[in-house]
Design a protein around this motif. Sequence first.
Motif, PDB file in Angstrom:
ATOM      1  N   TYR A  84      34.595   1.413  37.125  1.00  0.00           N
ATOM      2  CA  TYR A  84      34.928   0.641  35.939  1.00  0.00           C
ATOM      3  C   TYR A  84      35.987  -0.430  36.229  1.00  0.00           C
ATOM      4  N   THR A  85      36.121  -0.805  37.496  1.00  0.00           N
ATOM      5  CA  THR A  85      37.149  -1.773  37.882  1.00  0.00           C
ATOM      6  C   THR A  85      36.655  -3.208  37.766  1.00  0.00           C
ATOM      7  N   VAL A  86      35.411  -3.442  38.135  1.00  0.00           N
ATOM      8  CA  VAL A  86      34.882  -4.803  38.237  1.00  0.00           C
ATOM      9  C   VAL A  86      34.343  -5.280  36.889  1.00  0.00           C
ATOM     10  N   SER A  87      34.604  -6.545  36.564  1.00  0.00           N
ATOM     11  CA  SER A  87      34.012  -7.153  35.371  1.00  0.00           C
ATOM     12  C   SER A  87      32.684  -7.815  35.749  1.00  0.00           C
ATOM     13  N   TYR A  88      31.805  -7.961  34.763  1.00  0.00           N
ATOM     14  CA  TYR A  88      30.476  -8.528  35.003  1.00  0.00           C
ATOM     15  C   TYR A  88      30.176  -9.571  33.937  1.00  0.00           C
ATOM     16  N   SER A  89      29.451 -10.590  34.339  1.00  0.00           N
ATOM     17  CA  SER A  89      29.124 -11.673  33.406  1.00  0.00           C
ATOM     18  C   SER A  89      28.147 -11.220  32.331  1.00  0.00           C
TER      19      SER A  89
ATOM     20  N   PHE B 261      28.242  -8.356  30.732  1.00  0.00           N
ATOM     21  CA  PHE B 261      28.820  -7.267  29.936  1.00  0.00           C
ATOM     22  C   PHE B 261      30.084  -7.758  29.260  1.00  0.00           C
ATOM     23  N   TYR B 262      30.016  -7.835  27.934  1.00  0.00           N
ATOM     24  CA  TYR B 262      31.168  -8.279  27.144  1.00  0.00           C
ATOM     25  C   TYR B 262      31.888  -7.054  26.599  1.00  0.00           C
ATOM     26  N   GLN B 263      33.179  -6.957  26.888  1.00  0.00           N
ATOM     27  CA  GLN B 263      33.963  -5.810  26.443  1.00  0.00           C
ATOM     28  C   GLN B 263      34.466  -6.027  25.022  1.00  0.00           C
ATOM     29  N   LYS B 264      34.111  -5.080  24.149  1.00  0.00           N
ATOM     30  CA  LYS B 264      34.466  -5.212  22.738  1.00  0.00           C
ATOM     31  C   LYS B 264      35.567  -4.250  22.307  1.00  0.00           C
ATOM     32  N   ILE B 265      35.792  -3.195  23.070  1.00  0.00           N
ATOM     33  CA  ILE B 265      36.687  -2.129  22.636  1.00  0.00           C
ATOM     34  C   ILE B 265      37.927  -2.077  23.528  1.00  0.00           C
ATOM     35  N   TYR B 266      39.072  -1.847  22.894  1.00  0.00           N
ATOM     36  CA  TYR B 266      40.296  -1.619  23.659  1.00  0.00           C
ATOM     37  C   TYR B 266      41.207  -0.694  22.854  1.00  0.00           C
ATOM     38  N   THR B 267      42.045   0.041  23.551  1.00  0.00           N
ATOM     39  CA  THR B 267      42.957   0.973  22.892  1.00  0.00           C
ATOM     40  C   THR B 267      44.103   0.202  22.237  1.00  0.00           C
ATOM     41  N   THR B 268      44.650   0.782  21.166  1.00  0.00           N
ATOM     42  CA  THR B 268      45.718   0.089  20.440  1.00  0.00           C
ATOM     43  C   THR B 268      46.983   0.923  20.277  1.00  0.00           C
ATOM     44  N   ASN B 269      46.963   2.183  20.683  1.00  0.00           N
ATOM     45  CA  ASN B 269      48.145   3.022  20.442  1.00  0.00           C
ATOM     46  C   ASN B 269      48.726   3.641  21.698  1.00  0.00           C
ATOM     47  N   LEU B 270      48.336   3.147  22.868  1.00  0.00           N
ATOM     48  CA  LEU B 270      48.845   3.707  24.115  1.00  0.00           C
ATOM     49  C   LEU B 270      49.901   2.787  24.711  1.00  0.00           C
TER      50      LEU B 270
ATOM     51  N   SER C 263      47.776  -1.060  28.691  1.00  0.00           N
ATOM     52  CA  SER C 263      46.343  -1.334  28.619  1.00  0.00           C
ATOM     53  C   SER C 263      45.679  -0.776  29.872  1.00  0.00           C
ATOM     54  N   TYR C 264      44.836   0.198  29.682  1.00  0.00           N
ATOM     55  CA  TYR C 264      44.142   0.827  30.806  1.00  0.00           C
ATOM     56  C   TYR C 264      42.803   0.127  31.002  1.00  0.00           C
ATOM     57  N   THR C 265      42.708  -0.652  32.065  1.00  0.00           N
ATOM     58  CA  THR C 265      41.533  -1.501  32.281  1.00  0.00           C
ATOM     59  C   THR C 265      40.251  -0.695  32.354  1.00  0.00           C
ATOM     60  N   LYS C 266      40.266   0.363  33.143  1.00  0.00           N
ATOM     61  CA  LYS C 266      39.050   1.165  33.305  1.00  0.00           C
ATOM     62  C   LYS C 266      38.672   1.852  32.000  1.00  0.00           C
ATOM     63  N   ALA C 267      39.655   2.411  31.315  1.00  0.00           N
ATOM     64  CA  ALA C 267      39.375   3.115  30.061  1.00  0.00           C
ATOM     65  C   ALA C 267      38.791   2.161  29.021  1.00  0.00           C
ATOM     66  N   ASN C 268      39.355   0.965  28.895  1.00  0.00           N
ATOM     67  CA  ASN C 268      38.849  -0.013  27.926  1.00  0.00           C
ATOM     68  C   ASN C 268      37.424  -0.434  28.261  1.00  0.00           C
ATOM     69  N   ARG C 269      37.182  -0.635  29.549  1.00  0.00           N
ATOM     70  CA  ARG C 269      35.825  -1.031  29.961  1.00  0.00           C
ATOM     71  C   ARG C 269      34.847   0.105  29.676  1.00  0.00           C
ATOM     72  N   TYR C 270      35.294   1.325  29.947  1.00  0.00           N
ATOM     73  CA  TYR C 270      34.427   2.479  29.688  1.00  0.00           C
ATOM     74  C   TYR C 270      34.132   2.623  28.192  1.00  0.00           C
TER      75      TYR C 270
ATOM     76  N   ILE D 221      38.270   7.678  35.294  1.00  0.00           N
ATOM     77  CA  ILE D 221      39.083   6.502  34.985  1.00  0.00           C
ATOM     78  C   ILE D 221      40.542   6.832  35.304  1.00  0.00           C
ATOM     79  N   GLU D 222      41.487   6.046  34.819  1.00  0.00           N
ATOM     80  CA  GLU D 222      42.886   6.213  35.211  1.00  0.00           C
ATOM     81  C   GLU D 222      43.415   7.618  34.875  1.00  0.00           C
ATOM     82  N   ASP D 223      44.013   8.269  35.879  1.00  0.00           N
ATOM     83  CA  ASP D 223      44.677   9.548  35.623  1.00  0.00           C
ATOM     84  C   ASP D 223      45.760   9.383  34.563  1.00  0.00           C
TER      85      ASP D 223
END
Length: 711
Positions: free
Chosen positions: A517-522, A524-533, A536-543, A580-582
């Motif tokens: 879940y490290t690499v971005s792709y053209s 795949f548009y990421q719509k979700i991200y965490t708001t209370n941590l 910003s966990y890149t892998k978790a948001n992508r997942y 994803i991130e420990d």
Amino acid sequence: MHFELAGKKVRILAAAVTAFIIIFVAVNYRLYLDPELDLAHGYALFIVSLVCAVGAGLLIAVKAWVDEKYKMLANTVLFFVMPIFSMQMVECFNSKFIWNFSVKTGLANYMVYLVFYLIFYLITGRYHMTGLIVNIALYVWSLINYFVELFRGTPFIPFDLVTIGTGMEVADGYTYELSWNLILGSILFFLVYLFNKRSVNMKPRKLKFKLLSKFAAAGYLAVVLLTFFFTDFSTNVGYKPDFWNQARGYHKTGSFFNFCLNTKYLIVQKPSGYNAEEIEDTVYEVLEEAGVDPDSDTSTNLLTGENDYTASTDGEYPNIIFIMNESWADLGNLGDLETNEDYMPFIHSLTENTIKGYVTVPVFGSGTSNSEYEALTGNSISFLPAGCNVYQSYLNNETPSLVSTLSTLGYSLTAYHPYYGAGWNRESVYPLLGFDDFISIEDFIDEDIIETYKSNSNVLEYQQLLEERYEDGDEMLLRRFISDSYDYSMVEDMYESRDEDEPFFVFNVTMQNHGGYTVSYSNFYQKIYTTNLSTSYTKANRYLSLVYETDAAFEELLEYYSNVDEPTIICMFGDHLPSIEDEFYEELLGVDSLDNLTTEQELSRYEIPFVIWANYDIEEAEVDSISVNYLSTLLSQVAGLPQTQYNKYLSVLYQTMPVISSVGYVDAEGTVYASGESTPYDDLLLQYSQIAYNSLLDSENKADSVFYLGE
């Protein structure tokens, strides 16, 4: 001992090597400021790396001489000191240092390393050759273990050796990044190599000393290996694999040491008191004690516990679509997780004609096929050696499963996985489970496109070739895998082209959410991200964004079957949580380290959502606690299918032990027991292990009447 400088050319080489290492370390100094290290520790490691660089130069530039009469002694001492250097080199990749170990643990590690030194000494008879072979092998092993744990969150174990082909197939989905472990570990390997160069291949001149050296080495090996493999001594003194958390064991008592501990469990022993001739009687006795007539059509209703389940009497059975969704999980189940919008809105809202909850699977981060095996057969892998892969190691003969039951009932039987067919040995295993057809990516994408992608891993070219070759090629991929949306459209196509004289069954293993879940792709548009941590966990948001796409695809699938006249049941579950991130898991679970999880917290990392939906009226339910070995029995009851004696047995067992997993057990009252812990249900678990052993491993004495309909 005396020292002298080497020649001018060698001194220049030494200076160049030292300068190169110092510059390389200095350029990458930020890697030593790893968030997992405190600042002082990071700077200390940085300084150690620089000192090692100077040490390497000195070992090259300075020659050491020992008087002839002490040469044998000096080289023998160096031989027995070398395992300590090897140990530190290996543990550097494990973020550990030998002074972190207790004296007892350090000695146990040393004894294991010495075993390998002495084995190769007996083979070669040479100090220098032994050190060279052993340390190159240990360095390669350390790199493998480091990357395996980095990618999937669990370390390299002996059973991974038989799954290396599948591992190589998926490894190109991950990114390889430099770290302080790789830098310092490699520098230490170089130092160990230079130390080893100092050793001289000394051989005793007198025959009695030659024999003594050989017999002493062989005697040590015999004592250690026989004690280790044929007694419980290591267990009794506190050393056995951490079956609950292999990573924790590797970090606490040594990585290579724990790898070797796991080899003791490679061979599957028959369960205590196992007698194949008693399996049928055992199952019948359990059913009768539960108030179920084994010879009737009734069974215990798995969800209600009442003995009132009866199969459909009209012989008309619904179509069944059984989906194991790759790495599909509900991370919010682990703790307080807030996101910019719901990452699973449709499934979270789904209630009508729906049974859903969380199912406990046997693996974390990888090991897909073990979850698959439990779901299809009803057998738990908790009785098998830790870290094993059933498809690769044990499933070599016809094995009863949900598929064999459906075969008896006249279903069409298709397995479908939009990735390489050879993965996890599925091409060989699926026929043994009863499937008639297996559709893999090789069956719907031309070989030349697949081979091109395999050769260069160029996703943009892969996407372009698909768009040029296929009318719907622009819809196939999400990142570099077949999307769930396209996957489900193929299931719909299979249904529309089915033999209408047979009820339809497909077992679908998806690929969309596979790591990394490290690499971005053209595409795949990421719509979700965490708001209370806290970060910003890149892998978790992508997942989480991938899970959002799965939810949308599942909604499309259910919308399609809502408009189908034939009764159809769809069951979807995940195979494991993502790697994803420990730090993400630690923050969500509220712990400072995953090594410090409680039993309940650890089990939560193996809980995956499942949903059973029908396009006709079924009784809705929320399931609080169930392990995946019960899932096919639950599915078969929802579908109104006749039950094998094994299904009936599992329905009864569920009432007492709703969760039986390789990581622990949960009883009907919600009491949690760690794997390996004594429980009030040990006799019951032993009984289950005997039946599962008969199903999988005792092909010559299989109790067919238990596992098959009409036997």
